[in-house]
Design a protein around this motif. Sequence first.
Motif, PDB file in Angstrom:
ATOM      1  N   CYS A  24      10.319   9.645  93.753  1.00  0.00           N
ATOM      2  CA  CYS A  24       9.169   9.097  94.474  1.00  0.00           C
ATOM      3  C   CYS A  24       9.500   7.747  95.106  1.00  0.00           C
ATOM      4  CB  CYS A  24       7.984   8.948  93.529  1.00  0.00           C
ATOM      5  SG  CYS A  24       8.161   7.635  92.307  1.00  0.00           S
ATOM      6  N   GLY A  25       8.606   7.283  95.951  1.00  0.00           N
ATOM      7  CA  GLY A  25       8.786   6.014  96.642  1.00  0.00           C
ATOM      8  C   GLY A  25       8.602   4.801  95.752  1.00  0.00           C
TER       9      GLY A  25
ATOM     10  N   LYS B  68       2.194  -9.227 107.328  1.00  0.00           N
ATOM     11  CA  LYS B  68       1.160  -9.948 106.583  1.00  0.00           C
ATOM     12  C   LYS B  68       1.751 -10.581 105.319  1.00  0.00           C
ATOM     13  CE  LYS B  68      -3.054  -8.175 106.734  1.00  0.00           C
ATOM     14  NZ  LYS B  68      -4.213  -7.337 106.409  1.00  0.00           N
ATOM     15  N   ARG B  69       2.620  -9.850 104.639  1.00  0.00           N
ATOM     16  CA  ARG B  69       3.234 -10.378 103.421  1.00  0.00           C
ATOM     17  C   ARG B  69       4.169 -11.535 103.744  1.00  0.00           C
ATOM     18  NH1 ARG B  69       6.856  -7.154  98.942  1.00  0.00           N
ATOM     19  NH2 ARG B  69       7.328  -8.966  97.693  1.00  0.00           N
TER      20      ARG B  69
ATOM     21  N   PRO C 104      12.133   2.544  99.776  1.00  0.00           N
ATOM     22  CA  PRO C 104      13.038   2.316 100.902  1.00  0.00           C
ATOM     23  C   PRO C 104      13.369   0.823 100.994  1.00  0.00           C
ATOM     24  CG  PRO C 104      10.827   2.864 101.671  1.00  0.00           C
ATOM     25  CD  PRO C 104      10.826   3.021 100.196  1.00  0.00           C
ATOM     26  N   SER C 105      14.446   0.492 101.662  1.00  0.00           N
ATOM     27  CA  SER C 105      14.923  -0.892 101.697  1.00  0.00           C
ATOM     28  C   SER C 105      13.903  -1.865 102.273  1.00  0.00           C
ATOM     29  CB  SER C 105      16.238  -0.976 102.473  1.00  0.00           C
ATOM     30  OG  SER C 105      16.033  -0.533 103.803  1.00  0.00           O
ATOM     31  N   ARG C 106      13.066  -1.438 103.187  1.00  0.00           N
ATOM     32  CA  ARG C 106      12.090  -2.337 103.796  1.00  0.00           C
ATOM     33  C   ARG C 106      10.700  -2.219 103.190  1.00  0.00           C
ATOM     34  NH1 ARG C 106      13.209  -5.699 107.219  1.00  0.00           N
ATOM     35  NH2 ARG C 106      11.243  -5.622 108.319  1.00  0.00           N
ATOM     36  N   ALA C 107      10.592  -1.552 102.070  1.00  0.00           N
ATOM     37  CA  ALA C 107       9.291  -1.323 101.440  1.00  0.00           C
ATOM     38  C   ALA C 107       8.613  -2.642 101.092  1.00  0.00           C
ATOM     39  CB  ALA C 107       9.456  -0.489 100.180  1.00  0.00           C
TER      40      ALA C 107
ATOM     41  N   THR D 230       5.078   8.814 104.486  1.00  0.00           N
ATOM     42  CA  THR D 230       5.671   7.483 104.568  1.00  0.00           C
ATOM     43  C   THR D 230       5.349   6.693 103.309  1.00  0.00           C
ATOM     44  OG1 THR D 230       3.768   6.633 105.786  1.00  0.00           O
ATOM     45  CG2 THR D 230       5.634   7.436 107.096  1.00  0.00           C
ATOM     46  N   TRP D 231       6.133   5.668 103.028  1.00  0.00           N
ATOM     47  CA  TRP D 231       6.156   5.015 101.720  1.00  0.00           C
ATOM     48  C   TRP D 231       4.788   4.592 101.175  1.00  0.00           C
ATOM     49  CZ3 TRP D 231       5.497  -0.287 100.283  1.00  0.00           C
ATOM     50  CH2 TRP D 231       5.767  -0.515  98.947  1.00  0.00           C
TER      51      TRP D 231
END
Length: 191
Positions: free
Chosen positions: A157-158, A171-172, A163-166, A66-67
Motif C-alpha cells: 500500500c501507499g 501547502k505543506r 512514493p518519493s514525493r508523497a 493515486t497516493w
Amino acid sequence: MTQKSLVEEMQQVQLAIELIELGARLQVLETETDLSRARLIRLFKEVRGMSPPKGMLPFSTDWFITWLPNVHASLFYNIYRNLLVGQKCERMQAFVTAYRLYNEQVSIDQAEPVLGLTRAWTLVRFFESELLQLSTCTHCGGHFVAHAHSPDHDYACGICMPPSRAGKTRKRREREAAVDDCATPRVTQVG
C-alpha cells in the motif's frame, strides 16, 4: 398508477436533505432518490441557499489509485463495507453513516478531507460495477482500493511504500517555511 405513500416520500426527502447537507451533487440525488428533478432543485436551493452546481461527475477510477486519494478512499470504503456487510445496514444508510464517520476521523487527525461526498458515491458505484477492488497489503494487512483484476499477490500500500514525493505539497512546504521563519531569530544591526 400506484400512489407513493407519504412516509416513503418523506424518507426520500429526508435522504435528499442529508445528502445535500453533506455536499451531494444533483446527479447523485437523482440517482438515489425517486424525487423529480424540479423538486430536487427546489430542495437544493432551500437547503444550500443556491442553485446546484453544474458539470460532470468524476468518471475515472485512476484518481482513487493515486497516493493520498487512495488512503482516504480506502479508509472510507472500509468503513462503508463494514457497515454494509458487518452491521447489515441498508445501502444508503451505510453510505451516509460511512461518509460522516470518514469526515469525523479526518477531523480527529486534524487533516483535510480529500474525499468529497460525490467522489465517495462514485467510489461505491465503481465497486458495484466491479471496476475497483480491495487489495490486501502484504506488509500491514490493510485493505486498499485498487483497479479490478490487477494482480495483488505482493501488493504494498501507499502507507507502507509511499512514493518519493508523497506529502510534499505546496501547502505543506509553505507551512514548514512559515514555521522556520518563526523559529529563526531575527538579528538587527544597531549603529
